[in-house]
Design an enzyme around this catalytic site. Structure first.
Site, PDB file in Angstrom:
ATOM      1  N   GLY A  48       0.762  -1.247   0.000  1.00 32.19           N
ATOM      2  CA  GLY A  48       0.000   0.000   0.000  1.00 32.19           C
ATOM      3  C   GLY A  48       0.791   1.293   0.000  1.00 32.19           C
ATOM      4  O   GLY A  48       0.334   2.299  -0.515  1.00 32.19           O
ATOM      5  N   GLU A 102       3.755   4.063   6.375  1.00 31.92           N
ATOM      6  CA  GLU A 102       2.552   3.246   6.165  1.00 31.92           C
ATOM      7  C   GLU A 102       1.521   4.038   5.369  1.00 31.92           C
ATOM      8  O   GLU A 102       1.401   5.245   5.537  1.00 31.92           O
ATOM      9  CB  GLU A 102       1.941   2.883   7.530  1.00 31.92           C
ATOM     10  CG  GLU A 102       2.220   1.468   7.991  1.00 31.92           C
ATOM     11  CD  GLU A 102       1.412   0.399   7.258  1.00 31.92           C
ATOM     12  OE1 GLU A 102       1.135   0.529   6.057  1.00 31.92           O
ATOM     13  OE2 GLU A 102       1.069  -0.594   7.913  1.00 31.92           O
ATOM     14  N   ASP A 106      -5.267   1.926  10.923  1.00 33.87           N
ATOM     15  CA  ASP A 106      -6.687   1.776  11.246  1.00 33.87           C
ATOM     16  C   ASP A 106      -6.793   1.457  12.741  1.00 33.87           C
ATOM     17  O   ASP A 106      -6.774   2.350  13.578  1.00 33.87           O
ATOM     18  CB  ASP A 106      -7.216   0.674  10.328  1.00 33.87           C
ATOM     19  CG  ASP A 106      -8.705   0.432  10.433  1.00 33.87           C
ATOM     20  OD1 ASP A 106      -9.352   1.037  11.287  1.00 33.87           O
ATOM     21  OD2 ASP A 106      -9.235  -0.390   9.659  1.00 33.87           O
ATOM     22  N   VAL A 156     -11.453   2.945   2.490  1.00 39.38           N
ATOM     23  CA  VAL A 156     -10.962   3.794   1.395  1.00 39.38           C
ATOM     24  C   VAL A 156     -10.059   3.017   0.436  1.00 39.38           C
ATOM     25  O   VAL A 156      -9.505   1.983   0.794  1.00 39.38           O
ATOM     26  CB  VAL A 156     -10.185   5.026   1.929  1.00 39.38           C
ATOM     27  CG1 VAL A 156     -11.091   5.963   2.703  1.00 39.38           C
ATOM     28  CG2 VAL A 156      -8.996   4.603   2.795  1.00 39.38           C
ATOM     29  N   ASP A 162      -5.847  -0.596  -1.861  1.00 43.25           N
ATOM     30  CA  ASP A 162      -6.671  -1.408  -2.755  1.00 43.25           C
ATOM     31  C   ASP A 162      -8.001  -1.826  -2.151  1.00 43.25           C
ATOM     32  O   ASP A 162      -8.166  -1.886  -0.923  1.00 43.25           O
ATOM     33  CB  ASP A 162      -5.926  -2.690  -3.128  1.00 43.25           C
ATOM     34  CG  ASP A 162      -5.875  -3.673  -1.961  1.00 43.25           C
ATOM     35  OD1 ASP A 162      -5.318  -3.311  -0.898  1.00 43.25           O
ATOM     36  OD2 ASP A 162      -6.425  -4.786  -2.080  1.00 43.25           O
ATOM     37  N   ARG A 168      -5.336   0.613  -6.766  1.00 38.81           N
ATOM     38  CA  ARG A 168      -4.071   1.177  -6.267  1.00 38.81           C
ATOM     39  C   ARG A 168      -3.515   2.273  -7.174  1.00 38.81           C
ATOM     40  O   ARG A 168      -2.772   3.136  -6.736  1.00 38.81           O
ATOM     41  CB  ARG A 168      -3.002   0.081  -6.153  1.00 38.81           C
ATOM     42  CG  ARG A 168      -3.301  -1.003  -5.129  1.00 38.81           C
ATOM     43  CD  ARG A 168      -2.028  -1.832  -4.901  1.00 38.81           C
ATOM     44  NE  ARG A 168      -2.294  -3.093  -4.232  1.00 38.81           N
ATOM     45  CZ  ARG A 168      -2.353  -3.251  -2.912  1.00 38.81           C
ATOM     46  NH1 ARG A 168      -2.211  -2.216  -2.125  1.00 38.81           N
ATOM     47  NH2 ARG A 168      -2.570  -4.443  -2.392  1.00 38.81           N
TER      48      ARG A 168
HETATM   49  P1  IMP Z   1      -4.766  -2.003  11.225  1.00 41.45           P
HETATM   50  O1  IMP Z   1      -3.922  -3.187  11.562  1.00 41.45           O
HETATM   51  O2  IMP Z   1      -6.176  -2.163  11.674  1.00 41.45           O
HETATM   52  O3  IMP Z   1      -4.162  -0.687  11.692  1.00 41.45           O
HETATM   53  O4  IMP Z   1      -4.895  -1.964   9.651  1.00 41.45           O
HETATM   54  C1  IMP Z   1      -3.832  -1.647   8.873  1.00 41.45           C
HETATM   55  C2  IMP Z   1      -3.866  -2.333   7.512  1.00 41.45           C
HETATM   56  O5  IMP Z   1      -5.192  -2.682   7.078  1.00 41.45           O
HETATM   57  C3  IMP Z   1      -3.342  -1.367   6.510  1.00 41.45           C
HETATM   58  O6  IMP Z   1      -1.954  -1.538   6.340  1.00 41.45           O
HETATM   59  C4  IMP Z   1      -4.128  -1.675   5.264  1.00 41.45           C
HETATM   60  O7  IMP Z   1      -3.462  -2.654   4.524  1.00 41.45           O
HETATM   61  C5  IMP Z   1      -5.430  -2.236   5.762  1.00 41.45           C
HETATM   62  N1  IMP Z   1      -6.513  -1.221   5.786  1.00 41.45           N
HETATM   63  C6  IMP Z   1      -7.072  -0.641   6.874  1.00 41.45           C
HETATM   64  N2  IMP Z   1      -8.040   0.217   6.534  1.00 41.45           N
HETATM   65  C7  IMP Z   1      -8.093   0.189   5.169  1.00 41.45           C
HETATM   66  C8  IMP Z   1      -8.907   0.879   4.196  1.00 41.45           C
HETATM   67  O8  IMP Z   1      -9.800   1.707   4.506  1.00 41.45           O
HETATM   68  N3  IMP Z   1      -8.659   0.606   2.892  1.00 41.45           N
HETATM   69  C9  IMP Z   1      -7.690  -0.284   2.487  1.00 41.45           C
HETATM   70  N4  IMP Z   1      -6.926  -0.955   3.359  1.00 41.45           N
HETATM   71  C10 IMP Z   1      -7.115  -0.721   4.691  1.00 41.45           C
HETATM   72 MG    MG Z   2      -0.840  -1.677   4.350  1.00 40.26          MG
END
Ligand code: IMP
Ligand code: MG
Length: 180
Positions: A48, A102, A106, A156, A162, A168
């Site tokens: 990403g 990054e 999220d 998003v 993606d 992407r």
């Molecule tokens: P986390 O572990 O919940 O912080 O999520 C992080 C990973 O989830 C990111 O590196 C993304 O690959 C994916 N991700 C989280 N939210 C989104 C989104 O809204 N769109 C696309 N990928 C997301």
């Molecule tokens: Mg990612």
């Protein structure tokens, strides 16, 4: 275009390319100031972050190294969450200031797992930069050191991110239209 379709969903424009570039300019200015004189190692998280890294890095005027790593996910049959192992880091980061780049943070689960593993390589310190940050979803103690844009807790895509592997290549960031 304000509305687009990616695979089987409708998305609408959330962050324009101009706004993305503005916030990257601001992040680069901050880093150029904060990290002056340091031995900096920028570490982009694939897939990403590839666009974010390439736009940010050409505005950085520090003496630095740049590399990427990827996360391999293993679904343990009995474990509650998924374990993410780092792959592709073959450079020496010991004694260096590592800046993780990054695309989006999220819940913070992924970045936490990256941090824990990277600490084992003996860096001087580790900073975290996220182009996008979802404050309402984040459930960890410490926020990223550098945040591009805060966004609502919705899905998003675009600018490296993606949906089902697509989107992407878009230069703007779009949010999924769920109210259909
Ligand atoms: P986390 O572990 O919940 O912080 O999520 C992080 C990973 O989830 C990111 O590196 C993304 O690959 C994916 N991700 C989280 N939210 C989104 C989104 O809204 N769109 C696309 N990928 C997301
Ligand atoms: Mg990612």
């Amino acid at each position: 275009m304000d509305k687009i379709r990616i695979v089987d969903k409708e998305f609408r424009l959330l962050v324009s390319s101009d706004k993305i570039q503005e916030s990257i300019n601001r992040l680069a200015d901050q880093m150029n100031k904060d990290l002056k004189g340091r031995n900096v190692f920028f570490l982009g998280i694939l897939n990403g972050a590839f666009m974010f890294v390439s736009d940010l890095i050409r505005r950085i005027d520090l003496e630095c190294q740049i590399s990427f790593l990827k996360l391999a996910t293993y679904e343990g049959s009995s474990s509650s969450g998924s374990i993410k192992r780092l792959i592709g880091l073959d450079e020496d980061i010991s004694g260096k200031t590592v800046v993780i780049l990054e695309d989006i943070i999220d819940t913070g689960f992924t970045i936490d797992s990256i941090l824990k593993q990277l600490k084992g390589y003996g860096p001087r310190d580790i900073r975290i930069a996220a182009l996008l940050f979802k404050p309402d979803s984040f459930d960890r103690d410490s926020r990223p050191d550098y945040i591009g844009i805060e966004i609502p807790n919705d899905f998003v895509a675009g600018y490296g991110l993606d949906y089902k592997g697509y989107g992407r290549n878009l230069k703007d960031i779009y949010v999924m239209n769920d109210k259909l």
